[in-house]
Design a protein around this motif. Sequence first.
Motif, PDB file in Angstrom:
ATOM      1  N   MET A   4       0.868  -1.182   0.000  1.00 18.85           N
ATOM      2  CA  MET A   4       0.000   0.000   0.000  1.00 18.85           C
ATOM      3  C   MET A   4       0.904   1.231   0.000  1.00 18.85           C
ATOM      4  SD  MET A   4      -3.102  -1.009   2.592  1.00 18.85           S
ATOM      5  CE  MET A   4      -4.318   0.034   1.758  1.00 18.85           C
ATOM      6  N   GLY A   5       0.381   2.342  -0.458  1.00 22.52           N
ATOM      7  CA  GLY A   5       1.232   3.513  -0.502  1.00 22.52           C
ATOM      8  C   GLY A   5       0.497   4.788  -0.828  1.00 22.52           C
ATOM      9  N   TRP A   6       1.275   5.839  -0.951  1.00 21.28           N
ATOM     10  CA  TRP A   6       0.752   7.169  -1.236  1.00 21.28           C
ATOM     11  C   TRP A   6       1.560   7.841  -2.332  1.00 21.28           C
ATOM     12  CZ3 TRP A   6      -3.629   8.973   1.077  1.00 21.28           C
ATOM     13  CH2 TRP A   6      -4.064   8.290   2.222  1.00 21.28           C
ATOM     14  N   TYR A   7       0.841   8.463  -3.244  1.00 21.43           N
ATOM     15  CA  TYR A   7       1.410   9.363  -4.240  1.00 21.43           C
ATOM     16  C   TYR A   7       0.791  10.734  -3.995  1.00 21.43           C
ATOM     17  CZ  TYR A   7       3.489   5.740  -7.233  1.00 21.43           C
ATOM     18  OH  TYR A   7       4.254   4.732  -7.742  1.00 21.43           O
ATOM     19  N   ARG A   8       1.406  11.738  -4.584  1.00 21.15           N
ATOM     20  CA  ARG A   8       0.787  13.063  -4.534  1.00 21.15           C
ATOM     21  C   ARG A   8       1.061  13.796  -5.841  1.00 21.15           C
ATOM     22  NH1 ARG A   8       4.451  16.702  -0.293  1.00 21.15           N
ATOM     23  NH2 ARG A   8       6.357  16.777  -1.570  1.00 21.15           N
ATOM     24  N   GLN A   9       0.154  14.725  -6.141  1.00 19.67           N
ATOM     25  CA  GLN A   9       0.293  15.531  -7.348  1.00 19.67           C
ATOM     26  C   GLN A   9       0.034  16.982  -7.006  1.00 19.67           C
ATOM     27  OE1 GLN A   9      -2.086  14.237 -10.694  1.00 19.67           O
ATOM     28  NE2 GLN A   9      -0.778  15.324 -12.122  1.00 19.67           N
TER      29      GLN A   9
ATOM     30  N   VAL B 171       5.289   9.152  -2.747  1.00 19.15           N
ATOM     31  CA  VAL B 171       5.668   9.642  -1.427  1.00 19.15           C
ATOM     32  C   VAL B 171       6.262   8.491  -0.613  1.00 19.15           C
ATOM     33  CG1 VAL B 171       4.917  10.727   0.714  1.00 19.15           C
ATOM     34  CG2 VAL B 171       3.866  11.395  -1.457  1.00 19.15           C
ATOM     35  N   ALA B 172       5.490   7.426  -0.455  1.00 18.06           N
ATOM     36  CA  ALA B 172       5.954   6.303   0.365  1.00 18.06           C
ATOM     37  C   ALA B 172       5.118   5.071   0.086  1.00 18.06           C
ATOM     38  CB  ALA B 172       5.871   6.653   1.846  1.00 18.06           C
ATOM     39  N   THR B 173       5.713   3.913   0.349  1.00 18.96           N
ATOM     40  CA  THR B 173       5.001   2.643   0.273  1.00 18.96           C
ATOM     41  C   THR B 173       5.290   1.834   1.526  1.00 18.96           C
ATOM     42  OG1 THR B 173       6.822   1.492  -0.818  1.00 18.96           O
ATOM     43  CG2 THR B 173       5.206   2.581  -2.249  1.00 18.96           C
ATOM     44  N   ILE B 174       4.460   0.826   1.740  1.00 16.41           N
ATOM     45  CA  ILE B 174       4.677  -0.055   2.880  1.00 16.41           C
ATOM     46  C   ILE B 174       4.209  -1.455   2.518  1.00 16.41           C
ATOM     47  CG2 ILE B 174       2.466   0.592   3.940  1.00 16.41           C
ATOM     48  CD1 ILE B 174       3.934   0.303   6.684  1.00 16.41           C
TER      49      ILE B 174
ATOM     50  N   VAL C 193      -4.064   2.116   5.366  1.00 14.72           N
ATOM     51  CA  VAL C 193      -2.732   2.694   5.365  1.00 14.72           C
ATOM     52  C   VAL C 193      -2.839   4.150   5.806  1.00 14.72           C
ATOM     53  CG1 VAL C 193      -2.833   3.340   2.908  1.00 14.72           C
ATOM     54  CG2 VAL C 193      -0.611   3.012   4.019  1.00 14.72           C
ATOM     55  N   TYR C 194      -1.815   4.611   6.503  1.00 15.96           N
ATOM     56  CA  TYR C 194      -1.792   5.966   7.035  1.00 15.96           C
ATOM     57  C   TYR C 194      -0.551   6.704   6.539  1.00 15.96           C
ATOM     58  CZ  TYR C 194      -4.924   3.651  10.337  1.00 15.96           C
ATOM     59  OH  TYR C 194      -5.939   2.916  10.887  1.00 15.96           O
ATOM     60  N   LEU C 195      -0.667   8.029   6.444  1.00 15.41           N
ATOM     61  CA  LEU C 195       0.466   8.876   6.109  1.00 15.41           C
ATOM     62  C   LEU C 195       0.467  10.050   7.071  1.00 15.41           C
ATOM     63  CD1 LEU C 195       2.801   9.275   4.022  1.00 15.41           C
ATOM     64  CD2 LEU C 195       1.272  10.880   2.859  1.00 15.41           C
ATOM     65  N   GLN C 196       1.596  10.276   7.707  1.00 16.73           N
ATOM     66  CA  GLN C 196       1.694  11.349   8.690  1.00 16.73           C
ATOM     67  C   GLN C 196       2.877  12.252   8.403  1.00 16.73           C
ATOM     68  OE1 GLN C 196       1.301   8.452  12.249  1.00 16.73           O
ATOM     69  NE2 GLN C 196       0.428  10.352  13.021  1.00 16.73           N
ATOM     70  N   ARG C 197       2.702  13.513   8.744  1.00 16.56           N
ATOM     71  CA  ARG C 197       3.792  14.475   8.690  1.00 16.56           C
ATOM     72  C   ARG C 197       3.508  15.491   9.783  1.00 16.56           C
ATOM     73  NH1 ARG C 197       7.763  17.418   6.872  1.00 16.56           N
ATOM     74  NH2 ARG C 197       7.528  19.464   5.973  1.00 16.56           N
TER      75      ARG C 197
ATOM     76  N   VAL D 189      -2.815  17.011  -4.255  1.00 19.37           N
ATOM     77  CA  VAL D 189      -3.806  15.950  -4.109  1.00 19.37           C
ATOM     78  C   VAL D 189      -3.033  14.684  -3.762  1.00 19.37           C
ATOM     79  CG1 VAL D 189      -5.620  14.601  -5.179  1.00 19.37           C
ATOM     80  CG2 VAL D 189      -5.358  17.024  -5.756  1.00 19.37           C
ATOM     81  N   TYR D 190      -3.402  14.055  -2.671  1.00 21.43           N
ATOM     82  CA  TYR D 190      -2.740  12.843  -2.214  1.00 21.43           C
ATOM     83  C   TYR D 190      -3.589  11.632  -2.594  1.00 21.43           C
ATOM     84  CZ  TYR D 190       0.673  15.601   0.351  1.00 21.43           C
ATOM     85  OH  TYR D 190       1.705  16.458   0.672  1.00 21.43           O
ATOM     86  N   TYR D 191      -2.941  10.683  -3.277  1.00 17.51           N
ATOM     87  CA  TYR D 191      -3.630   9.489  -3.762  1.00 17.51           C
ATOM     88  C   TYR D 191      -3.113   8.250  -3.037  1.00 17.51           C
ATOM     89  CZ  TYR D 191      -5.063  12.368  -7.746  1.00 17.51           C
ATOM     90  OH  TYR D 191      -5.602  13.344  -8.548  1.00 17.51           O
ATOM     91  N   CYS D 192      -4.045   7.454  -2.608  1.00 15.94           N
ATOM     92  CA  CYS D 192      -3.714   6.164  -2.016  1.00 15.94           C
ATOM     93  C   CYS D 192      -3.700   5.110  -3.117  1.00 15.94           C
ATOM     94  CB  CYS D 192      -4.780   5.823  -0.977  1.00 15.94           C
ATOM     95  SG  CYS D 192      -4.724   4.155  -0.320  1.00 15.94           S
ATOM     96  N   TYR D 193      -2.818   4.141  -2.995  1.00 12.48           N
ATOM     97  CA  TYR D 193      -2.858   3.035  -3.953  1.00 12.48           C
ATOM     98  C   TYR D 193      -2.547   1.733  -3.225  1.00 12.48           C
ATOM     99  CZ  TYR D 193       1.956   1.473  -4.724  1.00 12.48           C
ATOM    100  OH  TYR D 193       3.173   0.881  -4.589  1.00 12.48           O
ATOM    101  N   ALA D 194      -2.950   0.656  -3.843  1.00 13.06           N
ATOM    102  CA  ALA D 194      -2.707  -0.662  -3.266  1.00 13.06           C
ATOM    103  C   ALA D 194      -2.445  -1.667  -4.372  1.00 13.06           C
ATOM    104  CB  ALA D 194      -3.897  -1.113  -2.431  1.00 13.06           C
ATOM    105  N   GLU D 195      -1.542  -2.570  -4.102  1.00 10.98           N
ATOM    106  CA  GLU D 195      -1.286  -3.707  -4.986  1.00 10.98           C
ATOM    107  C   GLU D 195      -1.898  -4.926  -4.303  1.00 10.98           C
ATOM    108  OE1 GLU D 195       3.124  -1.875  -6.025  1.00 10.98           O
ATOM    109  OE2 GLU D 195       2.891  -4.024  -5.719  1.00 10.98           O
ATOM    110  N   GLY D 196      -2.838  -5.542  -4.977  1.00  8.85           N
ATOM    111  CA  GLY D 196      -3.505  -6.660  -4.341  1.00  8.85           C
ATOM    112  C   GLY D 196      -4.282  -7.496  -5.330  1.00  8.85           C
ATOM    113  N   TYR D 197      -5.257  -8.205  -4.788  1.00 11.13           N
ATOM    114  CA  TYR D 197      -5.998  -9.176  -5.578  1.00 11.13           C
ATOM    115  C   TYR D 197      -7.495  -9.010  -5.341  1.00 11.13           C
ATOM    116  CZ  TYR D 197      -1.384 -11.245  -5.897  1.00 11.13           C
ATOM    117  OH  TYR D 197      -0.047 -11.442  -6.120  1.00 11.13           O
ATOM    118  N   HIS D 198      -8.225  -9.057  -6.464  1.00 10.61           N
ATOM    119  CA  HIS D 198      -9.678  -9.027  -6.408  1.00 10.61           C
ATOM    120  C   HIS D 198     -10.168 -10.428  -6.052  1.00 10.61           C
ATOM    121  CE1 HIS D 198     -13.827  -8.701  -7.846  1.00 10.61           C
ATOM    122  NE2 HIS D 198     -13.674  -7.397  -7.823  1.00 10.61           N
ATOM    123  N   ILE D 199     -11.253 -10.512  -5.309  1.00  6.15           N
ATOM    124  CA  ILE D 199     -11.738 -11.792  -4.832  1.00  6.15           C
ATOM    125  C   ILE D 199     -12.118 -12.732  -5.979  1.00  6.15           C
ATOM    126  CG2 ILE D 199     -14.167 -11.142  -4.621  1.00  6.15           C
ATOM    127  CD1 ILE D 199     -14.122 -12.605  -1.885  1.00  6.15           C
ATOM    128  N   SER D 200     -12.477 -12.182  -7.125  1.00  9.11           N
ATOM    129  CA  SER D 200     -12.880 -13.024  -8.246  1.00  9.11           C
ATOM    130  C   SER D 200     -11.698 -13.519  -9.063  1.00  9.11           C
ATOM    131  CB  SER D 200     -13.837 -12.251  -9.161  1.00  9.11           C
ATOM    132  OG  SER D 200     -13.166 -11.162  -9.749  1.00  9.11           O
TER     133      SER D 200
END
Length: 122
Positions: free
Chosen positions: A34-39, A48-51, A78-82, A92-103
């Motif tokens: 999971m992570g955060w991007y910003r524009q 910005v960061a991943t975890i 996921v959280y992002l702190q400063r 604009v801060y965007y959250c993203y995730a790499e994962g799997y859909h249940i189907s």
Amino acid sequence: QVQLVESGGGLVQAGGPLRLSCAASGSVYSIDVMGWYRQAPGKQRELVATIGARGTPAYADSAKGRFSISRDNARNTVYLQRNSLKPEDTAVYYCYAEGYHISTPWEPQIFWGQGTQVTVSS
């Protein structure tokens, strides 16, 4: 469908804290990174960061020592702190995730949140 819902943005005074949250829900089979991007206005989207799923963080060079990322696997959140925002953190801060859909639990996918505006006033 997998949804990523961000919260915590808004108007913040310079020097104030930032805490963003992003929760994955819906047809989630599992989430890896999971992570955060910003524009920022007029600029390209930047990392910005991943975890990782085990909690190992990674930061963009520009974010090291300035941002902190964490996650709660039980909540797929996921959280992002400063602690001390600057006007240049306006974006604009965007959250993203790499994962799997249940189907399709064999097919890795990338999911994005809709973005949350953070405006830092000087």
